[in-house]
Design a protein around this motif. Structure first.
Motif, PDB file in Angstrom:
ATOM      1  N   PHE A   6       0.832  -1.201   0.000  1.00 41.21           N
ATOM      2  CA  PHE A   6       0.000   0.000   0.000  1.00 41.21           C
ATOM      3  C   PHE A   6       0.868   1.254   0.000  1.00 41.21           C
ATOM      4  O   PHE A   6       0.613   2.201  -0.745  1.00 41.21           O
ATOM      5  N   ARG A   7       1.905   1.293   0.829  1.00 40.07           N
ATOM      6  CA  ARG A   7       2.810   2.447   0.885  1.00 40.07           C
ATOM      7  C   ARG A   7       3.502   2.664  -0.470  1.00 40.07           C
ATOM      8  O   ARG A   7       3.627   3.791  -0.931  1.00 40.07           O
ATOM      9  N   ILE A   8       3.948   1.586  -1.069  1.00 38.68           N
ATOM     10  CA  ILE A   8       4.620   1.667  -2.369  1.00 38.68           C
ATOM     11  C   ILE A   8       3.658   2.187  -3.431  1.00 38.68           C
ATOM     12  O   ILE A   8       3.972   3.122  -4.167  1.00 38.68           O
ATOM     13  N   HIS A   9       2.482   1.591  -3.503  1.00 33.82           N
ATOM     14  CA  HIS A   9       1.483   2.011  -4.498  1.00 33.82           C
ATOM     15  C   HIS A   9       1.078   3.471  -4.297  1.00 33.82           C
ATOM     16  O   HIS A   9       0.938   4.224  -5.268  1.00 33.82           O
ATOM     17  N   SER A  10       0.888   3.879  -3.057  1.00 34.39           N
ATOM     18  CA  SER A  10       0.492   5.260  -2.786  1.00 34.39           C
ATOM     19  C   SER A  10       1.556   6.239  -3.271  1.00 34.39           C
ATOM     20  O   SER A  10       1.238   7.265  -3.877  1.00 34.39           O
ATOM     21  N   PHE A  11       2.808   5.914  -3.008  1.00 35.09           N
ATOM     22  CA  PHE A  11       3.898   6.781  -3.462  1.00 35.09           C
ATOM     23  C   PHE A  11       3.918   6.866  -4.989  1.00 35.09           C
ATOM     24  O   PHE A  11       4.012   7.952  -5.561  1.00 35.09           O
ATOM     25  N   ILE A  12       3.805   5.738  -5.649  1.00 35.95           N
ATOM     26  CA  ILE A  12       3.830   5.703  -7.125  1.00 35.95           C
ATOM     27  C   ILE A  12       2.694   6.547  -7.692  1.00 35.95           C
ATOM     28  O   ILE A  12       2.886   7.283  -8.663  1.00 35.95           O
ATOM     29  N   GLN A  13       1.507   6.454  -7.106  1.00 35.33           N
ATOM     30  CA  GLN A  13       0.349   7.187  -7.612  1.00 35.33           C
ATOM     31  C   GLN A  13       0.500   8.701  -7.453  1.00 35.33           C
ATOM     32  O   GLN A  13      -0.138   9.465  -8.163  1.00 35.33           O
ATOM     33  N   GLU A  14       1.356   9.152  -6.545  1.00 34.14           N
ATOM     34  CA  GLU A  14       1.566  10.585  -6.326  1.00 34.14           C
ATOM     35  C   GLU A  14       2.495  11.209  -7.368  1.00 34.14           C
ATOM     36  O   GLU A  14       2.646  12.427  -7.402  1.00 34.14           O
ATOM     37  N   HIS A  15       3.117  10.396  -8.185  1.00 35.78           N
ATOM     38  CA  HIS A  15       4.107  10.880  -9.152  1.00 35.78           C
ATOM     39  C   HIS A  15       3.703  10.480 -10.570  1.00 35.78           C
ATOM     40  O   HIS A  15       2.706   9.786 -10.761  1.00 35.78           O
ATOM     41  N   HIS A  16       4.478  10.918 -11.564  1.00 33.19           N
ATOM     42  CA  HIS A  16       4.121  10.575 -12.940  1.00 33.19           C
ATOM     43  C   HIS A  16       5.324  10.424 -13.877  1.00 33.19           C
ATOM     44  O   HIS A  16       5.155  10.189 -15.062  1.00 33.19           O
ATOM     45  N   VAL A  17       6.549  10.550 -13.338  1.00 35.98           N
ATOM     46  CA  VAL A  17       7.748  10.382 -14.160  1.00 35.98           C
ATOM     47  C   VAL A  17       8.672   9.362 -13.502  1.00 35.98           C
ATOM     48  O   VAL A  17       8.909   9.428 -12.297  1.00 35.98           O
ATOM     49  N   MET A  18       9.173   8.439 -14.294  1.00 32.82           N
ATOM     50  CA  MET A  18      10.129   7.442 -13.821  1.00 32.82           C
ATOM     51  C   MET A  18      11.432   7.568 -14.596  1.00 32.82           C
ATOM     52  O   MET A  18      11.458   8.108 -15.706  1.00 32.82           O
ATOM     53  N   SER A  19      12.486   7.069 -13.998  1.00 33.61           N
ATOM     54  CA  SER A  19      13.738   6.852 -14.717  1.00 33.61           C
ATOM     55  C   SER A  19      13.797   5.363 -15.017  1.00 33.61           C
ATOM     56  O   SER A  19      13.480   4.542 -14.148  1.00 33.61           O
ATOM     57  N   LEU A  20      14.200   5.017 -16.226  1.00 33.82           N
ATOM     58  CA  LEU A  20      14.242   3.625 -16.666  1.00 33.82           C
ATOM     59  C   LEU A  20      15.641   3.306 -17.143  1.00 33.82           C
ATOM     60  O   LEU A  20      16.262   4.115 -17.853  1.00 33.82           O
ATOM     61  N   ALA A  21      16.157   2.148 -16.772  1.00 41.52           N
ATOM     62  CA  ALA A  21      17.468   1.692 -17.224  1.00 41.52           C
ATOM     63  C   ALA A  21      17.318   0.394 -18.011  1.00 41.52           C
ATOM     64  O   ALA A  21      16.546  -0.492 -17.626  1.00 41.52           O
ATOM     65  N   THR A  22      18.052   0.315 -19.127  1.00 36.74           N
ATOM     66  CA  THR A  22      18.045  -0.882 -19.969  1.00 36.74           C
ATOM     67  C   THR A  22      19.491  -1.285 -20.241  1.00 36.74           C
ATOM     68  O   THR A  22      20.424  -0.484 -20.110  1.00 36.74           O
ATOM     69  N   PHE A  23      19.655  -2.525 -20.674  1.00 38.01           N
ATOM     70  CA  PHE A  23      20.979  -3.044 -20.956  1.00 38.01           C
ATOM     71  C   PHE A  23      20.896  -4.060 -22.093  1.00 38.01           C
ATOM     72  O   PHE A  23      20.008  -4.909 -22.107  1.00 38.01           O
ATOM     73  N   TYR A  24      21.822  -3.954 -23.034  1.00 37.70           N
ATOM     74  CA  TYR A  24      21.937  -4.965 -24.092  1.00 37.70           C
ATOM     75  C   TYR A  24      23.385  -5.010 -24.546  1.00 37.70           C
ATOM     76  O   TYR A  24      23.989  -3.958 -24.801  1.00 37.70           O
ATOM     77  N   GLU A  25      23.895  -6.230 -24.651  1.00 41.11           N
ATOM     78  CA  GLU A  25      25.294  -6.465 -24.969  1.00 41.11           C
ATOM     79  C   GLU A  25      26.161  -5.655 -24.013  1.00 41.11           C
ATOM     80  O   GLU A  25      26.090  -5.853 -22.821  1.00 41.11           O
ATOM     81  N   ASP A  26      26.939  -4.715 -24.482  1.00 43.10           N
ATOM     82  CA  ASP A  26      27.795  -3.947 -23.568  1.00 43.10           C
ATOM     83  C   ASP A  26      27.356  -2.490 -23.449  1.00 43.10           C
ATOM     84  O   ASP A  26      28.121  -1.635 -23.031  1.00 43.10           O
ATOM     85  N   GLU A  27      26.096  -2.210 -23.779  1.00 41.59           N
ATOM     86  CA  GLU A  27      25.598  -0.836 -23.756  1.00 41.59           C
ATOM     87  C   GLU A  27      24.497  -0.684 -22.706  1.00 41.59           C
ATOM     88  O   GLU A  27      23.568  -1.474 -22.648  1.00 41.59           O
ATOM     89  N   ILE A  28      24.617   0.362 -21.908  1.00 39.43           N
ATOM     90  CA  ILE A  28      23.616   0.706 -20.900  1.00 39.43           C
ATOM     91  C   ILE A  28      22.929   1.989 -21.348  1.00 39.43           C
ATOM     92  O   ILE A  28      23.560   2.871 -21.914  1.00 39.43           O
ATOM     93  N   SER A  29      21.628   2.086 -21.081  1.00 40.82           N
ATOM     94  CA  SER A  29      20.891   3.293 -21.432  1.00 40.82           C
ATOM     95  C   SER A  29      19.948   3.654 -20.293  1.00 40.82           C
ATOM     96  O   SER A  29      19.472   2.784 -19.567  1.00 40.82           O
ATOM     97  N   SER A  30      19.686   4.945 -20.147  1.00 43.47           N
ATOM     98  CA  SER A  30      18.672   5.386 -19.195  1.00 43.47           C
ATOM     99  C   SER A  30      17.832   6.469 -19.859  1.00 43.47           C
ATOM    100  O   SER A  30      18.289   7.154 -20.775  1.00 43.47           O
ATOM    101  N   CYS A  31      16.603   6.590 -19.388  1.00 48.58           N
ATOM    102  CA  CYS A  31      15.698   7.606 -19.926  1.00 48.58           C
ATOM    103  C   CYS A  31      14.664   7.942 -18.865  1.00 48.58           C
ATOM    104  O   CYS A  31      14.544   7.257 -17.859  1.00 48.58           O
ATOM    105  N   SER A  32      13.916   9.000 -19.115  1.00 47.75           N
ATOM    106  CA  SER A  32      12.800   9.387 -18.256  1.00 47.75           C
ATOM    107  C   SER A  32      11.518   9.196 -19.046  1.00 47.75           C
ATOM    108  O   SER A  32      11.461   9.529 -20.230  1.00 47.75           O
TER     109      SER A  32
END
Length: 137
Positions: A6-32
């Motif tokens: 419940f605490r986690i869900h409540s916090f998530i619902q209060e916001h609207h932007v995430m940072s996301l990280a991905t990885f493939y082969e030897d390259e890392i990427s992040s985005c919002s």
């Protein structure tokens, strides 16, 4: 466990932007990304075009990590959620409607919508005590 989620869900619902990280082969990427969160399926809905580095990564490796945070300089108010999951093409029309309801201007760009199925959360909430962690599952 239920109170933790419940605490986690409540916090998530209060916001609207995430940072996301991905990885493939030897390259890392992040985005919002802007998101909508569905508590019942513990899934995020996000929009992104096929040409982005993170989508190119995801086409080869759908495992992702991300975070959502409250930006503050007050140590006692620090909060944030880290998550891991699988990034998938969104097929559910209900979630598409929810995304465009929250971000109506996005519809003009005709974005491709995606779903992130979360399989773990870790929340830091200093309001509960310094460096207090809530982990799910």
């Amino acid at each position: 466990m239920k109170d933790s989620l419940f605490r986690i869900h409540s916090f998530i619902q209060e916001h609207h932007v995430m940072s996301l990280a991905t990885f493939y082969e030897d390259e890392i990427s992040s985005c919002s990304l802007f998101y909508v969160y569905d508590e019942s399926s513990q899934s995020f809905v996000v929009a992104s075009s096929m040409e982005t580095t993170h989508i190119l990564h995801i086409n080869n490796n759908p495992k992702i990590a991300g975070n959502i945070l409250l930006e503050t300089k007050e140590i006692g108010n620090i909060q944030g959620v880290q998550f891991k999951g699988i990034f998938l093409e969104l097929r559910d029309e209900k979630f598409k409607k929810e995304y465009f309801k929250r971000f109506p201007y996005a519809k003009a760009l005709s974005p491709k919508l995606w779903k992130i199925e979360v399989n773990s959360f870790k929340m830091t909430d200093n309001r509960l005590g310094f460096a207090k962690k809530i982990i799910w599952p």
